[in-house]
Design an enzyme around this catalytic site. Structure first.
Site, PDB file in Angstrom:
ATOM      1  N   SER A 242       0.841  -1.336   0.066  1.00  0.00           N
ATOM      2  CA  SER A 242       0.104  -0.041  -0.071  1.00  0.00           C
ATOM      3  C   SER A 242       1.017   1.205   0.258  1.00  0.00           C
ATOM      4  O   SER A 242       2.087   1.318   0.581  1.00  0.00           O
ATOM      5  CB  SER A 242      -0.845   0.026   1.221  1.00  0.00           C
ATOM      6  OG  SER A 242      -0.279   0.099   2.540  1.00  0.00           O
ATOM      7  N   LYS A 243       0.280   2.437  -0.701  1.00  0.00           N
ATOM      8  CA  LYS A 243       0.902   3.344  -0.826  1.00  0.00           C
ATOM      9  C   LYS A 243       1.288   4.100   0.709  1.00  0.00           C
ATOM     10  O   LYS A 243       2.219   4.744   0.975  1.00  0.00           O
ATOM     11  CB  LYS A 243       0.266   4.547  -1.776  1.00  0.00           C
ATOM     12  CG  LYS A 243       1.296   5.762  -1.978  1.00  0.00           C
ATOM     13  CD  LYS A 243       0.405   6.623  -3.096  1.00  0.00           C
ATOM     14  CE  LYS A 243       1.317   7.784  -3.469  1.00  0.00           C
ATOM     15  NZ  LYS A 243       0.636   8.673  -4.298  1.00  0.00           N
ATOM     16  N   ARG A 244       0.539   4.000   1.532  1.00  0.00           N
ATOM     17  CA  ARG A 244       0.547   4.618   2.884  1.00  0.00           C
ATOM     18  C   ARG A 244       1.806   3.755   3.802  1.00  0.00           C
ATOM     19  O   ARG A 244       2.661   4.405   4.376  1.00  0.00           O
ATOM     20  CB  ARG A 244      -0.551   4.178   3.691  1.00  0.00           C
ATOM     21  CG  ARG A 244      -0.756   4.528   5.122  1.00  0.00           C
ATOM     22  CD  ARG A 244      -1.877   3.883   6.047  1.00  0.00           C
ATOM     23  NE  ARG A 244      -1.864   2.506   5.687  1.00  0.00           N
ATOM     24  CZ  ARG A 244      -1.334   1.675   6.665  1.00  0.00           C
ATOM     25  NH1 ARG A 244      -0.196   2.308   7.671  1.00  0.00           N
ATOM     26  NH2 ARG A 244      -1.267   0.467   6.832  1.00  0.00           N
ATOM     27  N   VAL A 245       2.147   2.569   3.368  1.00  0.00           N
ATOM     28  CA  VAL A 245       3.284   1.934   4.179  1.00  0.00           C
ATOM     29  C   VAL A 245       4.382   2.248   3.302  1.00  0.00           C
ATOM     30  O   VAL A 245       5.594   2.531   3.874  1.00  0.00           O
ATOM     31  CB  VAL A 245       3.020   0.355   4.089  1.00  0.00           C
ATOM     32  CG1 VAL A 245       4.239  -0.370   4.687  1.00  0.00           C
ATOM     33  CG2 VAL A 245       1.904   0.211   4.794  1.00  0.00           C
ATOM     34  N   THR A 247       5.398   4.654   1.565  1.00  0.00           N
ATOM     35  CA  THR A 247       5.681   6.247   1.495  1.00  0.00           C
ATOM     36  C   THR A 247       5.719   6.657   2.911  1.00  0.00           C
ATOM     37  O   THR A 247       5.739   7.806   3.385  1.00  0.00           O
ATOM     38  CB  THR A 247       4.737   7.114   0.619  1.00  0.00           C
ATOM     39  OG1 THR A 247       3.307   6.917   1.415  1.00  0.00           O
ATOM     40  CG2 THR A 247       4.732   6.800  -0.837  1.00  0.00           C
TER      41      THR A 247
END
Length: 471
Positions: A242-245, A247
Site C-alpha cells: 500500500s502507498k501508505r506503508v 511512502t
C-alpha cells in the site's frame, strides 16, 4: 567503464522507505564496484518542490550512512541546459509544440477506448505550419511533444534480461511544458548524459519510461546507460504494498527507534539475496557481498516483524558505549549524564530490546522506582511483619558490605544462605521488588550490581517504610 550511478529524488515529500531502497541499491553497487554515487535533486516541479523536503532527504541519507561523492545537483539550476537541448529537438523537427486542450485530449482518449484501441495522442498538432503554430501560441503557449517514431526498442536489463517495447503504442509524448519546464523523461535523459551516468538502477515502475528515454537519447545522439529495474515491494498478501506503508517517512522509522544499519540490512534483502543463508550484515559486509546479479525479478515481501528482528540483532551487535550514543534522543537528559549507571542499565537490557524506544520501559527502574503497592512486596503466604523482618536483615547485611565490588562475594554468599534458610521466595522476591519496583525484572544479584550499594540500601529502606505504613 567507470561506474557512476545516481539517486534522483523529487523534493515533494519526506524521504520514504521506497526511495531509501532505491538509493541503497545504487550506493551498494557503486561502493562494491569502486564507482561514484551521485545525488541529483529533481526539483523542476515548482508547485510541489520544497527546500524542507530536500533538507530532509540529505539529512536522512547522511543518518543512514549513504554518502554521495559529488556536491548534489539540482535540476532547477540546470534550466539553460534543458532549454538548449529542447531547442535542438525543435529546430531539427524531432519535437513540436502541441496546443490540444485537456478537453480535446479526453475526447480522443474516450473515442479510442470505445474502439478498443490503446489510447495515445493522435498527432493532431504534428503537421502545423509555422504560421499556424504562431497563431495558436498567441492564445495558448502549448506544450512540447517528442516525435516518437514507430520502432521496437530492445534493451538488456541487468535484472530482467531482454526487454522489448513497441513505441507505436506510446504516441508522441510530452517532454516539456515550456522551454524552461522540462518533464521527467527529458530532464532525466539530459542529466544522465551530462553526469556520465553509466548505470541507472531504479524501481520497476519506471520500466515503461526506459524505451522513451532510449528514443530521446537516440534523437539527441547521447549514450545509453545500462538499466536495472528493481522488483516491486509487496505486502504479506503478495499484492503491491500500500502507498501508505511504502511512502512512510523515514522520520517515522527513526522516531520508532530503528537503527540505520538495521534499516539498510532489512532493505538490502528486499529483492536481493546472498549466496548463502546469511541474514545479518554489517555495512562493510553488505558492500563486499552485494552483486546486481543477485537481485531477483519477483516482488519482495515487506515484513514489519522481520524489520523488528533485524533491529534487535543490530542493537545486540553494538557495544554498550555505541548504544548509549544512539539512545540519547530517547532518554531523559539526566539518564544520559549518569554515564556509569546508563552503561550498567544497557548491559542488562540490551538483549531484550527490539527498538531504542524499549530502553526507557525496560531500564527505567535503574534510574527511578515507579510507584508500586506495598502488597507487591509480600511473597505468597508470607505476612507483612515477616517481610519487614527479612528486608531489614538484608538491609543490614548490605550496609556492612565494604568490598571494592558490590556485592562482595562474602555478602552474596551470606544473602543466599539466609534465603535458603528462610525460603528463597520469602527473601528474594521482596528484595527484587524493593530494588526494581516491578514484578518482572532481572534477578536480585544483578540488580544489586547495577544499582550499587548506596542506591540499593536506600530502596530497601524505602520498601520497609512502605510496608510499615500498612500496619
Amino acid at each position: 567503464m567507470d561506474v557512476r550511478v545516481r539517486f534522483a529524488p523529487s523534493p515533494t515529500g519526506f524521504l520514504h522507505i521506497g526511495g531509501v531502497r532505491t538509493a541503497l541499491f545504487n550506493w551498494l553497487f557503486a561502493r562494491h564496484e569502486g564507482g561514484k554515487f551521485i545525488l541529483r535533486i529533481e526539483d523542476t516541479d515548482k508547485q510541489r518542490s520544497e527546500r524542507r523536503f530536500e533538507d530532509d532527504i540529505l539529512k536522512n541519507l547522511e543518518w543512514l550512512g549513504i554518502t554521495w561523492d559529488e556536491p548534489p545537483a539540482r535540476q532547477s539550476e540546470r534550466l539553460e541546459i534543458y532549454e538548449k537541448n529542447l531547442k535542438n529537438l525543435l529546430d531539427s523537427h524531432k519535437a513540436y509544440y502541441c496546443f490540444c486542450t485537456p478537453e480535446e485530449l479526453e475526447d480522443e482518449y474516450q473515442a479510442q477506448m470505445s474502439q478498443g484501441l490503446v489510447p495515445k495522442y493522435s498527432g493532431k498538432c504534428r503537421s502545423l505550419s509555422e504560421e499556424e503554430r504562431a497563431v495558436k501560441q498567441l492564445k495558448n503557449p502549448g506544450v512540447i511533444r517528442f516525435r516518437m517514431r514507430d520502432h521496437v526498442v530492445s534493451f538488456s536489463d541487468m535484472i530482467r534480461g531482454k526487454v522489448e517495447f513497441n513505441t507505436a503504442l506510446f504516441g508522441d509524448i510530452i517532454i516539456a511544458k515550456s522551454l524552461r519546464e522540462p518533464l521527467y523523461n527529458f530532464a532525466s535523459v539530459i542529466d544522465d548524459a551530462d553526469m556520465k551516468i553509466s548505470h541507472v538502477i531504479r524501481g520497476e515502475e519506471h520500466l515503461s519510461n526506459t524505451p522513451k528515454q532510449i528514443m530521446l537519447q537516440e534523437a539527441l545522439d547521447l549514450p545509453t546507460p545500462k538499466y536495472a529495474h528493481l522488483p516491486l515491494i509487496l505486502g504479506a498478501d503478495k499484492k503491491k504494498l500500500s502507498k501508505r506503508v511504502l511512502t512512510n517517512s523515514l522520520n517515522d522509522y527513526r522516531a520508532q527507534g530503528f537503527l540505520p544499519s538495521a534499516i539498510i540490512n532489512f532493505l538490502m534483502l528486499l529483492g536481493w539475496h546472498p549466496s548463502d543463508d546469511k541474514e545479518v550484515f554489517t555495512v562493510p559486509e553488505m558492500i563486499a557481498a552485494f552483486s546486481i546479479k543477485r537481485v531477483q525479478k519477483a516482488g519482495a515481501i515487506y515484513n514489519p516483524e522481520k524489520l523488528d528482528w533485524f533491529n534487535a540483532m543490530h542493537i545486540r551487535q553494538l557495544s554498550d558505549v555505541e548504544l548509549a550514543q544512539y539512545l540519547k534522543p530517547f532518554i531523559p537528559e539526566e539518564w544520559a549524564s549518569d554515564k556509569n549507571r546508563l552503561l550498567r542499565a544497557i548491559a542488562v537490557t540490551k538483549e531484550r530490546m527490539k527498538s531504542l524506544t524499549d530502553f526507557q520501559k525496560e531500564a527505567g527502574f535503574v534510574f527511578a522506582v515507579a510507584e508500586y503497592p506495598a502488597t507487591m512486596l509480600v511473597w505468597k503466604s508470607a505476612t507483612v511483619p515477616q517481610t519487614i523482618t527479612r528486608l531489614e536483615y538484608v538491609h543490614a547485611l548490605l550496609t556492612k558490605d565494604d568490598g571494592v565490588v558490590f556485592p562482595s562475594e562474602h555478602t552474596a554468599t551470606a544473602l543466599m544462605e539466609y534465603a535458603n534458610k528462610e525460603g528463597r521466595g520469602d527473601v528474594l522476591w521482596p528484595l527484587r521488588v524493593a530494588l526494581s519496583g516491578r514484578e518482572a525484572s532481572p534477578g536480585p544479584a544483578e540488580l544489586l550490581r547495577i544499582l550499587g550499594k548506596d542506591e540499593s540500601v536506600r530502596r530497601i529502606a524505602d520498601a520497609v517504610q512502605k510496608l510499615k505504613h500498612t500496619l
